[in-house]
Write a protein that holds these residues in place. Structure first.
Motif, PDB file in Angstrom:
ATOM      1  N   SER A  68       0.726  -1.175   0.044  1.00  0.00           N
ATOM      2  CA  SER A  68      -0.157  -0.039   0.088  1.00  0.00           C
ATOM      3  C   SER A  68       0.948   1.241   0.006  1.00  0.00           C
ATOM      4  O   SER A  68       0.385   2.302  -0.613  1.00  0.00           O
ATOM      5  CB  SER A  68      -0.937   0.121   1.205  1.00  0.00           C
ATOM      6  OG  SER A  68      -0.284   0.314   2.291  1.00  0.00           O
ATOM      7  N   VAL A  69       2.065   1.258   0.663  1.00  0.00           N
ATOM      8  CA  VAL A  69       2.935   2.339   0.494  1.00  0.00           C
ATOM      9  C   VAL A  69       3.515   2.676  -0.840  1.00  0.00           C
ATOM     10  O   VAL A  69       3.493   3.512  -1.300  1.00  0.00           O
ATOM     11  CB  VAL A  69       3.945   2.275   1.755  1.00  0.00           C
ATOM     12  CG1 VAL A  69       5.292   3.197   1.555  1.00  0.00           C
ATOM     13  CG2 VAL A  69       3.602   2.497   3.084  1.00  0.00           C
ATOM     14  N   CYS A  70       3.953   1.269  -1.102  1.00  0.00           N
ATOM     15  CA  CYS A  70       4.711   1.368  -2.467  1.00  0.00           C
ATOM     16  C   CYS A  70       3.803   1.937  -3.775  1.00  0.00           C
ATOM     17  O   CYS A  70       4.082   2.550  -4.660  1.00  0.00           O
ATOM     18  CB  CYS A  70       5.398   0.093  -2.846  1.00  0.00           C
ATOM     19  SG  CYS A  70       6.755  -0.024  -1.618  1.00  0.00           S
ATOM     20  N   VAL A  71       2.726   0.997  -3.862  1.00  0.00           N
ATOM     21  CA  VAL A  71       1.607   1.096  -4.830  1.00  0.00           C
ATOM     22  C   VAL A  71       0.646   2.286  -4.888  1.00  0.00           C
ATOM     23  O   VAL A  71       0.553   2.884  -5.787  1.00  0.00           O
ATOM     24  CB  VAL A  71       1.279  -0.183  -5.136  1.00  0.00           C
ATOM     25  CG1 VAL A  71       0.111   0.046  -6.348  1.00  0.00           C
ATOM     26  CG2 VAL A  71       2.082  -1.313  -5.394  1.00  0.00           C
ATOM     27  N   LEU A  72       0.010   2.169  -3.739  1.00  0.00           N
ATOM     28  CA  LEU A  72      -0.941   3.472  -3.612  1.00  0.00           C
ATOM     29  C   LEU A  72      -0.469   4.452  -2.928  1.00  0.00           C
ATOM     30  O   LEU A  72      -1.246   5.639  -2.638  1.00  0.00           O
ATOM     31  CB  LEU A  72      -2.064   2.801  -2.546  1.00  0.00           C
ATOM     32  CG  LEU A  72      -2.483   1.320  -2.886  1.00  0.00           C
ATOM     33  CD1 LEU A  72      -3.611   1.032  -1.975  1.00  0.00           C
ATOM     34  CD2 LEU A  72      -3.355   1.739  -4.325  1.00  0.00           C
ATOM     35  N   HIS A  73       0.835   4.602  -2.524  1.00  0.00           N
ATOM     36  CA  HIS A  73       1.372   5.862  -1.908  1.00  0.00           C
ATOM     37  C   HIS A  73       0.523   6.460  -0.648  1.00  0.00           C
ATOM     38  O   HIS A  73       0.424   7.621  -0.481  1.00  0.00           O
ATOM     39  CB  HIS A  73       1.470   7.134  -2.585  1.00  0.00           C
ATOM     40  CG  HIS A  73       2.389   6.667  -4.039  1.00  0.00           C
ATOM     41  ND1 HIS A  73       3.735   6.557  -4.022  1.00  0.00           N
ATOM     42  CD2 HIS A  73       1.975   6.412  -5.474  1.00  0.00           C
ATOM     43  CE1 HIS A  73       3.833   6.154  -5.354  1.00  0.00           C
ATOM     44  NE2 HIS A  73       3.024   6.076  -6.267  1.00  0.00           N
TER      45      HIS A  73
END
Length: 125
Positions: A68-73
């Motif tokens: 969620s941090v890497c893809v959805l920022h």
């Protein structure tokens, strides 16, 4: 639809043909991730004890947060990050005694690592 839990507009958004066909591919990708993660975990299960196997399943939470941090920022609060570190520490401390007994068939480190890594595929689903 009869229970009116999911509005018709949400079903139409996902299942209508045309330019929205890519959402069906998202469902296919999620099911492929679950299938791959579960298949790898099933291969590793005979080489891990029951408690170790259930503790390793908690690695999915960390992979969901990372994706969620890497893809959805998305961003997490300090309390949420501390909770994730607590989960990771609990998993590590829980499986450490089983991994230190190399002579027993309690748990084999290679399969423990592979099973923990397979949780990333479950996190995609």
């Amino acid at each position: 639809l009869r229970a009116r839990v999911v509005p018709r507009s949400q079903l139409a958004f996902v299942w209508t043909a045309g330019h929205r066909l890519r959402y069906v591919w998202y469902f296919a990708l999620a099911s492929l991730g679950d299938t791959l993660g579960d298949s790898i975990a099933m291969i590793c299960t005979p080489y891990l004890s029951g408690p170790v196997n259930s503790l390793i399943g908690n690695c999915t939470t960390m992979f969901v947060a990372m994706l969620s941090v890497c893809v959805l920022h998305s961003r997490y609060s300090l309390l949420q990050c501390i909770a994730l570190v607590g989960v990771a520490l609990a998993v590590y401390l829980g499986i450490l005694p089983s991994l230190q007994n190399q002579g027993s068939m309690d748990a084999q480190p290679f399969f423990a690592i592979v099973s923990a890594g397979s949780c990333i595929f479950n996190a995609m689903g």
